[in-house]
Design an enzyme around this catalytic site. Structure first.
Site, short mmCIF file in Angstrom:
data_model
loop_
_atom_site.label_atom_id
_atom_site.label_comp_id
_atom_site.label_asym_id
_atom_site.label_seq_id
_atom_site.Cartn_x
_atom_site.Cartn_y
_atom_site.Cartn_z
CD GLU A 1 -3.07 5.51 6.76
OE1 GLU A 1 -3.03 5.60 5.51
OE2 GLU A 1 -2.16 4.98 7.44
CE LYS B 1 -0.21 3.29 4.76
NZ LYS B 1 -0.18 3.41 6.21
CD GLU C 1 -3.54 -2.64 7.23
OE1 GLU C 1 -2.41 -2.88 6.81
OE2 GLU C 1 -4.16 -1.58 7.00
CB SER D 1 4.91 -2.07 12.11
OG SER D 1 4.55 -0.74 12.40
N GLY E 1 2.30 1.97 10.97
CA GLY E 1 3.27 3.05 10.90
C GLY E 1 3.97 3.35 12.21
CG HIS F 1 -5.89 1.84 5.19
ND1 HIS F 1 -5.51 2.82 6.07
CD2 HIS F 1 -4.84 0.99 5.08
CE1 HIS F 1 -4.28 2.57 6.48
NE2 HIS F 1 -3.84 1.47 5.88
CG ASN G 1 -1.72 1.21 1.44
OD1 ASN G 1 -1.84 2.03 0.53
ND2 ASN G 1 -2.31 1.36 2.62
P1 PGA Z 1 2.74 0.18 7.69
O1 PGA Z 1 1.29 0.43 7.05
O2 PGA Z 1 3.26 -1.11 7.10
O3 PGA Z 1 3.55 1.37 7.29
O4 PGA Z 1 2.56 0.06 9.16
C1 PGA Z 1 0.40 -0.63 6.82
C2 PGA Z 1 -0.86 -0.10 6.20
O5 PGA Z 1 -1.32 0.98 6.59
O6 PGA Z 1 -1.46 -0.74 5.32
#
Ligand code: PGA
Length: 256
Positions: free
Chosen positions: A102, A16, A172, A217, A178, A100, A14
């Site tokens: 976010e 982003k 997730e 992560s 993150g 997601h 992803n």
């Molecule tokens: P990350 O993000 O691997 O940077 O923690 C995962 C995601 O948001 O899909």
């Protein structure tokens, strides 16, 4: 009937809101150079909308890399300034990520909105990846299972068996995204078991092919143990998916 052992892992990157067209082009070149001839996992990238056409062209007929989108609107067209429809994504994408955290947290997407998007992706003939997971506060209050059940049921219950079979679920935990602190393989397995129970509930135990990914992560160092946690069928990778060598190492971890 397929057995659960026959689920091929899926490793999805992803990106982003990263990578303009030129950067996307460079990243895909590096990925195609770094992936083995027959990766152990299905490998998917989710670039920003503006890079989809370029990435699609670069992948060409190479079956090692597949393409998806990070979001969509639920209507096929209309007065929705700034939005993008599944009809517009379908020429380029095999998958669309919906829900997601976010999108849920920063853009106010509710379970109902996520479900409308998931329905739209299925109606357009693509495969939805339904992302869900608990916040740190929900986890501390012991609500993880209840949150996962609510989000997964909202996404899947009422679909036909065939529709469920086209879905992927990405667990997730929000506290792991993150932050550099991934869930433990045991936590990922426990969540996967809860989510698998909803798949069974929605599809009458007829869809062992539905994959349940872990995200949050994931790095090259943590990938192998997370990807081999019982019930986990792959990874949704954010930050580490922008580094070709590390992403390829994560893919390698899926088969090791
Ligand atoms: P990350 O993000 O691997 O940077 O923690 C995962 C995601 O948001 O899909």
């Amino acid at each position: 009937m397929m057995t659960p052992e026959m689920r091929r892992p899926l490793v999805a990157g992803n990106w982003k809101m990263h990578e303009g067209v030129a950067e996307a082009e460079a990243l895909v070149h590096s990925l195609l150079a770094g992936l083995p001839a027959t990766p152990a996992a299905e490998v998917l990238v989710l670039p920003p909308f503006t890079a989809l056409e370029t990435v699609h062209r670069l992948i060409g007929s190479d079956t090692r890399l597949r393409l998806g989108a990070q979001n969509c609107h639920w209507e096929t067209a209309g007065a929705f300034t700034g939005e993008i429809s599944t009809t517009m994504l379908e020429p380029w994408c095999a998958y669309v990520l919906v829900g997601h955290s976010e999108r849920r947290q920063l853009f106010g997407e509710t379970d109902e909105i996520v479900r409308r998007k998931l329905d739209a992706v299925l109606a357009a003939g693509m495969r939805p990846i339904l992302a869900l997971g608990e916040t740190g506060a929900e986890r501390e209050r012991g609500q993880t299972q209840a949150v996962l059940l609510r989000q997964a049921r909202s996404g899947l219950v009422g679909l036909s068996v065939d529709q469920v079979s086209r879905c992927t679920i990405a667990y997730e935990p929000i506290w792991a995204i993150g932050t550099g602190v991934a869930a433990t393989p045991a936590d990922a397995s426990e969540a996967a078991a809860v989510l698998r129970s909803v798949v069974d509930e929605a599809a009458g135990r007829e869809q062992p092919t539905v994959r349940i990914l872990y995200g949050g992560s994931v790095t090259a160092a943590s990938a192998a143990s997370l990807l081999h946690a019982p019930g986990v069928d792959g990874a949704l990778v954010g930050g580490a998916s922008l580094r070709a060598a590390e992403f390829c190492a994560i893919v390698a971890g899926a088969g090791a």
